[in-house]
Scaffold this motif. Structure first.
Motif, PDB file in Angstrom:
ATOM      1  N   ALA A 321      29.531   6.972  -0.274  1.00  0.00           N
ATOM      2  CA  ALA A 321      28.212   6.396  -0.005  1.00  0.00           C
ATOM      3  C   ALA A 321      28.281   4.923   0.348  1.00  0.00           C
ATOM      4  CB  ALA A 321      27.292   6.600  -1.211  1.00  0.00           C
ATOM      5  N   SER A 326      27.123   9.497   2.227  1.00  0.00           N
ATOM      6  CA  SER A 326      27.174  10.323   1.020  1.00  0.00           C
ATOM      7  C   SER A 326      27.396  11.775   1.423  1.00  0.00           C
ATOM      8  CB  SER A 326      25.865  10.189   0.231  1.00  0.00           C
ATOM      9  OG  SER A 326      25.861  11.037  -0.888  1.00  0.00           O
ATOM     10  N   TYR A 379      23.320   6.956  -1.294  1.00  0.00           N
ATOM     11  CA  TYR A 379      23.332   7.338  -2.711  1.00  0.00           C
ATOM     12  C   TYR A 379      22.804   6.146  -3.503  1.00  0.00           C
ATOM     13  CZ  TYR A 379      25.116   8.158  -7.429  1.00  0.00           C
ATOM     14  OH  TYR A 379      25.218   8.299  -8.785  1.00  0.00           O
TER      15      TYR A 379
END
Length: 590
Positions: A321, A326, A379
């Motif tokens: 991420a 991600s 993320y």
């Protein structure tokens, strides 16, 4: 009705976008970066005296990098790093960032099947305090009497400004039939046929909403809607819910969608903080928040599982991420830019691998489709959402195997994804695939030959654990389970001992379509699988514990200088003891 380009073009949802194109020169650089990753990883694992420590230090660095980028996205959203000509008053911008009352709004989708009523009620009630949630849609996969318990819970949780609609046919199957009819009668490209199939579904959803006169967007109109349809699988109810979400978002002018499971409990800032990171980056198509366990006190397994989430999840998911790639938007805490959804729904729902339909890797494949279309996926590690974790070792293992199968499929099915994304994404993927496999082979090789072909240092392992614990205590927004210091060491064993076997077994059974675990309603939890079914699903772990026990016994014998006969006896009992205990606990008692 005649299927033509003209009469369906007008039905395309207004949200039809792709992520930014990745130029050929960038793809070439990404390819070179992926090639460079392989020798670097080989050097760290094969020639370094502290491979585990180096790995965790890299993980800490990229975790901090990920947080830095996410904070920049939020600052950009509120104009804190804009150019002097467009920059708003700093005090006003800081106040907006602190209060979050004027931030981006979203609609929320919650999907489930035969959920425990008490847990489902807690999940629904948590959305009443969720900041930024303007509309809520609940999707129930099933229309039998036990499924209607979920509908009843919805009606009790939201007695006002709500409605319930029964869907006669899952929209995923409708989309597939529509696609086939269009492709047979129109001379259009496959991509155009997919667009037209999604457009037809959206038009049908719009007609259903109009027919029920819900007053969407009007004063006194509903703000909570429950859909239920004949039972198929999670992907089916997600597809139907996403189609309705696209239409409702269009009607209400909402740009972002939050999606979660029926066992998810959100905190007041879960939705807002996650959506902000997408809204602050025009290239972001989706993202997900961090996770904690809300049922950690249910059993020893949930306590250990909570500690695993605290120790492992935060840094593991931050690795890829940090580059905006991600690899998995977790089902309990996923957010999307609505405009990114129409283009990915059909290929996501109809995914096949070597001719086999895939239905249990829904979270991973959604993310893969976003990345393949140039979108960034974030993320949001500093924002938390609470999820449920299995209460027994057998259910925990089955869940991990299901996740492992999804990981294998998404890692290898679309190699082009590594050309479109940063080489760190490839680094994270190789770590997940190669690391557990190496451990499996090392353990097996030592048991059989008594020789090591990989370097291992106890001090290296202890340093890694120390860095992991220290960093999590300093930076992880999750404060961990109560009395965390008691649970860290057991949780490391609980997670890492079965990991190699889970990795190998999920690879060997990658095409299994079953969910593995039942849902949490009383009717589902009372079901008990036959012994041979349990043996097939969990026998791999019984065998693996025997291998681990035998390896540990050989290690003790080698260090003690025992002769070959004593070593053989130690290995025999080392294999027999753990295998017998796990056989009774997992297969007999179940």
């Amino acid at each position: 009705m005649e299927w033509t380009t003209d009469n369906l073009a007008a039905r395309l949802p207004i949200f039809q976008q792709r992520g930014p194109d990745v130029p050929a020169w960038r793809q070439f650089l990404n390819f070179l970066g992926c090639l460079l990753v392989l020798p670097v990883y080989y050097f760290i694992t094969g020639h370094s005296r502290h491979p585990l420590t180096l790995d965790i230090l890299i993980s800490i660095f990229v975790a901090e990098l990920n947080r830095y980028y996410n904070e920049n996205r939020r600052r950009r959203l509120y104009g804190l790093d804009a150019s002097p000509r467009t920059k708003q008053d700093p005090e006003k911008a800081l106040a907006m960032l602190a209060s979050r009352h004027t931030g981006p709004e979203c609609m929320a989708v919650v999907v489930g099947y035969r959920e425990d009523p008490k847990l489902f009620r807690r999940a629904l009630n948590s959305y009443k305090r969720a900041d930024g949630c303007r509309f809520m849609l609940v999707g129930v996969d099933g229309d039998d009497k036990p499924d209607m318990d979920m509908v009843r819970v919805f009606q009790e949780a939201y007695p006002e400004d709500s409605a319930v609609i029964r869907i006669e046919e899952p929209f995923g199957e409708l989309a597939m039939r529509t696609y086939q009819k269009i492709s047979d009668t129109c001379y259009e490209s496959p991509e155009r046929c997919r667009e037209m199939a999604i457009a037809h579904c959206c038009q049908l959803a719009r007609e259903i909403l109009t027919e029920h006169d819900l007053g969407l967007g009007e004063l006194g109109g509903i703000t909570r809607l429950c859909l239920y349809q004949p039972h198929m699988h999670k992907k089916a109810i997600m597809f139907t819910s996403f189609i309705f979400s696209i239409v409702i978002s269009d009607l209400l002018g909402i740009e972002y969608l939050w999606s979660s499971d029926s066992d998810t409990i959100v905190f007041p800032q879960s939705l807002r903080s996650t959506i902000e990171t997408i809204a602050g980056d025009p290239t972001a198509g989706g993202g997900s928040s961090g996770l904690v366990v809300h049922n950690e006190d249910d059993s020893l397994t949930t306590k250990l599982g909570s500690a695993v989430y605290w120790c492992e999840l935060y840094m593991t998911r931050s690795t890829s991420a940090s580059s905006g790639t991600s690899d998995c938007q977790s089902g309990p805490s996923t957010a999307f830019r609505v405009s990114a959804l129409p283009a990915i729904l059909y290929p996501w729902y109809t995914q096949t691998v070597l001719g086999r339909r895939m239905i249990v890797n829904e979270d991973r494949h959604l993310t893969t489709n976003l990345l393949l279309r140039g979108w960034t996926v974030t993320y949001v590690s500093d924002t938390l959402t609470a999820t449920d974790t299995p209460t027994t070792p057998s259910r925990w293992l089955l869940q991990q195997v299901r996740w492992g199968r999804a990981t294998h499929i998404e890692t290898f099915q679309q190699p082009r994804i590594y050309l479109l994304n940063h080489p760190i994404f490839f680094w994270a993927a190789m770590k997940k695939e190669v690391g557990p496999l190496l451990v499996f082979l090392c353990v097996l090789y030592y048991l059989v030959t008594g020789e090591r072909f990989a370097y291992f240092s106890l001090s290296d392992a202890c340093l890694r654990i120390a860095y992991t614990i220290g960093y999590n205590w300093l930076r992880n927004p999750d404060r961990g389970p109560r009395n965390a210091w008691l649970w860290i060491a057991p949780s490391i064993i609980f997670y890492n001992i079965p990991l190699p076997s889970i990795h190998v077994w999920s690879m060997l059974t990658v095409f299994e379509r079953g969910w593995g675990t039942t849902m949490r309603s009383n009717a589902e939890m009372s079901k008990r699988e036959q012994f041979w079914k349990r043996a097939y699903d969990l026998g791999f772990f019984v065998v693996w514990l025997g291998i681990v026990g035998g390896t540990a016994a050989r290690l003790v014998a080698d260090y003690s200088g025992w002769d070959s006969a004593a070593t053989a006896r130690a290995i025999f009992f080392g294999v027999l003891g753990p295998a017998a205990v796990s056989f009774y606990g997992l297969l007999v008692r179940g």
